[in-house]
Design a protein around this motif. Structure first.
Motif, PDB file in Angstrom:
ATOM      1  N   ILE A  13      47.755 -43.051  20.999  1.00 12.78           N
ATOM      2  CA  ILE A  13      48.445 -42.247  19.992  1.00 12.78           C
ATOM      3  C   ILE A  13      49.909 -42.643  19.981  1.00 12.78           C
ATOM      4  CG2 ILE A  13      49.128 -39.936  19.255  1.00 12.78           C
ATOM      5  CD1 ILE A  13      46.555 -38.881  20.506  1.00 12.78           C
ATOM      6  N   ALA A  14      50.390 -43.103  18.838  1.00 10.95           N
ATOM      7  CA  ALA A  14      51.781 -43.515  18.677  1.00 10.95           C
ATOM      8  C   ALA A  14      52.534 -42.461  17.877  1.00 10.95           C
ATOM      9  CB  ALA A  14      51.855 -44.858  17.960  1.00 10.95           C
ATOM     10  N   GLN A  15      53.729 -42.132  18.322  1.00  9.82           N
ATOM     11  CA  GLN A  15      54.587 -41.175  17.635  1.00  9.82           C
ATOM     12  C   GLN A  15      55.649 -41.922  16.835  1.00  9.82           C
ATOM     13  OE1 GLN A  15      54.195 -37.763  17.794  1.00  9.82           O
ATOM     14  NE2 GLN A  15      52.372 -38.039  19.081  1.00  9.82           N
ATOM     15  N   LEU A  16      55.943 -41.420  15.629  1.00  4.75           N
ATOM     16  CA  LEU A  16      56.949 -42.031  14.773  1.00  4.75           C
ATOM     17  C   LEU A  16      57.905 -40.964  14.253  1.00  4.75           C
ATOM     18  CD1 LEU A  16      54.762 -44.460  12.608  1.00  4.75           C
ATOM     19  CD2 LEU A  16      56.394 -45.115  14.397  1.00  4.75           C
ATOM     20  N   THR A  17      59.194 -41.176  14.476  1.00  7.65           N
ATOM     21  CA  THR A  17      60.221 -40.299  13.937  1.00  7.65           C
ATOM     22  C   THR A  17      60.968 -41.018  12.813  1.00  7.65           C
ATOM     23  OG1 THR A  17      61.943 -41.084  15.435  1.00  7.65           O
ATOM     24  CG2 THR A  17      60.531 -39.282  16.240  1.00  7.65           C
ATOM     25  N   ARG A  18      61.813 -40.282  12.110  1.00 13.16           N
ATOM     26  CA  ARG A  18      62.640 -40.934  11.093  1.00 13.16           C
ATOM     27  C   ARG A  18      63.513 -42.029  11.725  1.00 13.16           C
ATOM     28  NH1 ARG A  18      63.585 -37.846   6.240  1.00 13.16           N
ATOM     29  NH2 ARG A  18      61.545 -36.978   5.673  1.00 13.16           N
ATOM     30  N   GLY A  19      63.949 -41.786  12.960  1.00  9.49           N
ATOM     31  CA  GLY A  19      64.736 -42.803  13.648  1.00  9.49           C
ATOM     32  C   GLY A  19      63.955 -44.086  13.843  1.00  9.49           C
ATOM     33  N   ASP A  20      62.657 -43.966  14.160  1.00  8.83           N
ATOM     34  CA  ASP A  20      61.821 -45.158  14.301  1.00  8.83           C
ATOM     35  C   ASP A  20      61.734 -45.925  12.992  1.00  8.83           C
ATOM     36  OD1 ASP A  20      61.006 -44.838  17.042  1.00  8.83           O
ATOM     37  OD2 ASP A  20      59.707 -43.208  16.403  1.00  8.83           O
ATOM     38  N   LEU A  21      61.644 -45.199  11.873  1.00  2.00           N
ATOM     39  CA  LEU A  21      61.527 -45.854  10.570  1.00  2.00           C
ATOM     40  C   LEU A  21      62.814 -46.575  10.197  1.00  2.00           C
ATOM     41  CD1 LEU A  21      59.572 -43.254   8.374  1.00  2.00           C
ATOM     42  CD2 LEU A  21      58.743 -44.808  10.153  1.00  2.00           C
ATOM     43  N   VAL A  22      63.950 -45.916  10.457  1.00  4.24           N
ATOM     44  CA  VAL A  22      65.234 -46.547  10.153  1.00  4.24           C
ATOM     45  C   VAL A  22      65.422 -47.788  11.021  1.00  4.24           C
ATOM     46  CG1 VAL A  22      67.731 -46.254  10.247  1.00  4.24           C
ATOM     47  CG2 VAL A  22      66.302 -44.422   9.335  1.00  4.24           C
ATOM     48  N   ASN A  23      65.062 -47.685  12.297  1.00  3.00           N
ATOM     49  CA  ASN A  23      65.186 -48.834  13.190  1.00  3.00           C
ATOM     50  C   ASN A  23      64.305 -49.981  12.720  1.00  3.00           C
ATOM     51  OD1 ASN A  23      65.989 -50.190  15.734  1.00  3.00           O
ATOM     52  ND2 ASN A  23      63.822 -49.963  16.230  1.00  3.00           N
ATOM     53  N   ALA A  64      63.220 -50.562   9.709  1.00  5.94           N
ATOM     54  CA  ALA A  64      63.766 -51.094   8.462  1.00  5.94           C
ATOM     55  C   ALA A  64      64.855 -52.122   8.741  1.00  5.94           C
ATOM     56  CB  ALA A  64      64.319 -49.961   7.601  1.00  5.94           C
ATOM     57  N   GLY A  65      65.735 -51.820   9.712  1.00  6.83           N
ATOM     58  CA  GLY A  65      66.801 -52.744  10.042  1.00  6.83           C
ATOM     59  C   GLY A  65      66.310 -53.989  10.747  1.00  6.83           C
ATOM     60  N   VAL A  66      65.387 -53.833  11.683  1.00  5.77           N
ATOM     61  CA  VAL A  66      64.875 -54.968  12.451  1.00  5.77           C
ATOM     62  C   VAL A  66      64.067 -55.909  11.565  1.00  5.77           C
ATOM     63  CG1 VAL A  66      63.258 -55.625  14.281  1.00  5.77           C
ATOM     64  CG2 VAL A  66      64.892 -53.764  14.659  1.00  5.77           C
ATOM     65  N   ALA A  67      63.207 -55.325  10.714  1.00  5.77           N
ATOM     66  CA  ALA A  67      62.294 -56.132   9.903  1.00  5.77           C
ATOM     67  C   ALA A  67      62.900 -56.575   8.576  1.00  5.77           C
ATOM     68  CB  ALA A  67      61.010 -55.341   9.646  1.00  5.77           C
TER      69      ALA A  67
END
Length: 350
Positions: free
Chosen positions: A228-238, A240-243
């Protein structure tokens, strides 16, 4: 073939080679592995990678999607015009060699397919990555649905322009200049020949996998341990920047609403990266996977006040004693919805 909107079907076969090579960096591999929550030691430690027979850190399975975004930009800006946005539907990775620190990769880009289904344009981009020796490392097929203003709020383009990262062009209606550039691009004599796709069924493995799973110990129907993987808005922003995927539907509530979404959603490629890591962790050798194919059927909603989650399960669908390979079916669910309509991973087992 039914003619696609804006005559995009007439552009099928358009191809070019990216202007410059992409050098795979040690810290970029770590950065990307962190973004997709893949903590296999071979992505982080040279010593761990060396134990598996690699000469440097090995990149996660979906790493080259970041390189593809850079290489495909010209195609999106000069050929696949006339759309307000794209929604990813399918992705296929074919792995021929591991991607390692220091590799210098060049991408050949092709609009390989355009078809119209239920009034929507489905467009497939094929990236063929070759290394400094001229060998094919990976082939990637990305299928997206072209979305026009008829499908989203008419103000979405202006809204995106107000919040988009600088240096990122927003898709817009086709321009004559873009078409002219595309036509010139296509007929120039400077175009290199497209790389021939290797046949994985006849190509000998470049290395013997060092999986923790032994082929003699697996059977059809065996299940992988649930993750089970957890995703926060911070994960999405990170991510977006990395990829380099700056689409604001993944971090901006108002843009997501204008796109007709119930809330901000996770990147499809992010959930694929999580799924790939789920399989390679079980295998024990990230380079053992030879093919990874995902059809997206839904999305992971990530609210501002709470984390979203994705549950990954898997089972062995088939095995081949002659090639010592297995096909694994991967299931991803979020909020009781199947995120992957169909996902499979092919792997060589020691």
């Amino acid at each position: 073939m039914v003619e696609a909107t804006f005559d995009v079907a007439g552009q099928v076969g358009h191809h070019y080679r990216a202007d410059d090579y992409y050098e795979v960096g040690r810290e970029k591999i770590r950065e990307y592995a962190r973004a997709v929550q893949d903590f296999h030691p071979a992505h982080w430690s040279e010593d761990a990678a060396d134990e598996l027979g690699y000469t440097g850190l090995i990149a996660p399975t979906t790493f080259l999607s970041t390189t593809a975004m850079l290489a495909n930009r010209r195609l999106l800006e000069t050929v696949m015009t006339g759309y307000d946005m794209f929604v990813q539907t399918d992705q296929v990775f074919e792995m021929y060699k591991p991607v390692l620190t220091g590799d210098r990769l060049v991408s050949d880009v092709e609009l390989s397919s355009a078809r119209r289904i239920a009034g929507k344009d489905l467009l497939t981009i094929t990236n063929t990555f070759t290394d400094q020796t001229g060998e094919v490392v990976q082939i990637m097929h990305t299928t997206v649905m072209g979305i026009t203003g008829a499908d989203v709020d008419t103000g979405i383009s202006d809204a995106i322009e107000r919040v988009a990262m600088h240096g990122i062009d927003v898709p817009s209606r086709p321009a004559t200049a873009g078409r002219t550039a595309a036509a010139a691009d296509r007929r120039t004599a400077a175009h290199p020949a497209r790389k021939t796709r290797p046949d994985q069924s006849t190509t000998a493995p470049t290395r013997v996998p060092r999986t923790r799973i032994r082929f003699e110990d697996i059977t059809v129907g065996d299940e992988l341990p649930t993750r089970i993987a957890q995703l926060t808005r911070g994960d999405l922003v990170n991510y977006a920047g990395v990829a380099g995927d700056a689409n604001p539907i993944h971090w901006h509530d108002d843009i997501a609403a204008l796109a007709g979404l119930p809330d901000v959603i996770a990147h499809g490629m992010l959930t694929m990266g999580l799924g790939a890591g789920f399989v390679t962790e079980w295998l024990g050798d990230p380079g053992a996977m030879t093919r990874y194919a995902v059809r997206l059927s839904n999305y992971t909603i990530v609210e501002a006040a709470s984390a979203g989650s994705v549950e990954f399960t898997g089972r062995i669908k088939s095995i081949d004693p002659d090639t010592r390979t297995a096909v694994i079916v991967v299931v991803a669910k979020s909020a009781a919805r199947k995120i992957f309509g169909l996902a499979t991973a092919d792997a060589r087992i020691a």
